[in-house]
Motif scaffolding. Sequence first.
Motif, short mmCIF file in Angstrom:
data_model
loop_
_atom_site.label_atom_id
_atom_site.label_comp_id
_atom_site.label_asym_id
_atom_site.label_seq_id
_atom_site.Cartn_x
_atom_site.Cartn_y
_atom_site.Cartn_z
N THR A 10 -7.86 -1.32 -2.87
CA THR A 10 -6.60 -1.76 -2.28
C THR A 10 -6.90 -2.70 -1.14
N PRO A 15 1.26 -7.32 -1.91
CA PRO A 15 1.26 -7.61 -3.33
C PRO A 15 2.48 -8.41 -3.75
N THR A 140 1.64 -1.14 -3.04
CA THR A 140 2.55 -1.76 -4.00
C THR A 140 3.98 -1.35 -3.68
N SER A 192 7.08 1.51 -11.35
CA SER A 192 5.71 1.12 -11.68
C SER A 192 5.64 0.43 -13.03
#
Length: 350
Positions: A10, A15, A140, A192
């Motif tokens: 990460t 993002p 995210t 997701s």
Amino acid sequence: MPAETSRTTTTAVPPLQRSAATVRKPAGSWRAPAIGAGIVLAILIAIRALSPEQLDVPQAFSDFFTLTLSVLIESLPFVVLGVLLSILVQVWLPAGVIERFLPSQPFLRRACISLLGMFLPVCECGNVPLARGLIMRGFTVPESITFLIAAPILNPIVIVTTHAAFGWDSGILVWRILGGFVLANLIGYVYSRHPRPASLLTPAFEEACRREEHSHGTRVGQSIEQFQTEARAVMPALIIGCSIAGAVQVLVPRAALVELGTNPVLSVAALMLLALVISICSNVDAFFILSFGSTFLPGAIVAFLVLGPVVDVKLLALMRTTFTTKTLTQITLIAVLFTGALGLVVNLVG
């Protein structure tokens, strides 16, 4: 939608994949919320005008001011705390301190992120700037949403106050914790699968992420700049949301809600509606709803305690600083359907 993929590292880069050319300037960003608030107030006034009950206008204005101010005073310390924690996460924590303890498998990673709220005693108001900070740090969008939904229910203050109010009666505390955990991870999983998670964010927040990515200077200077940025983003939303919550409480008669308390279906719907409009802090909502315990069934109480910290009119106004209207509509729909089903299950089991 494409399946989620495992991630082994990460980075601290947000993002966000859109080009800068697609980002609109945030000018006039409060025009839409102000118009929306005006529409909501107009509808409430029209409903009240058609009601057979007489409305004492001077008293109504006094109650509106008092309720709005009380919600604002109750929420403001937690918003400030959330902003400070957001700055701590973004500016002062070294890269990898949080991430190194998280699994790489996406589902397990989100499950662990949903439990971070147990170490951060911030209610739903403060979690909005904190969730913004997680995105800026490199989490995210689905991970940030998972944290945002779970933390107001799973933080230690909420667990302690819920136990103090209800103990182990009817499993209300257990149902609240499980319900909050499952709902957060359900919504996180749904997003997701989204092909373009960056499209869930407002253009103004995307621009803020880019400014943060290219910011320089001392940590103290960055902290001051970030505090100013977050305060400008969330304070107008907080005031608008508190005003709507105060108006709803004045214009919507509560007596009609209490009459529905013994119906296993309508009682759940009534307290879900109350959760949406009352906009009370999750740290104290258990004591507020305790007074309804002798009138409403346990499933309705659980639905109130799970739905309120996830979506209410004040919180939606705050979340609109980060997420698009479409995203918030989807989150609200999922939350309402889930908590409604949860309340019915609790009533049937009980």
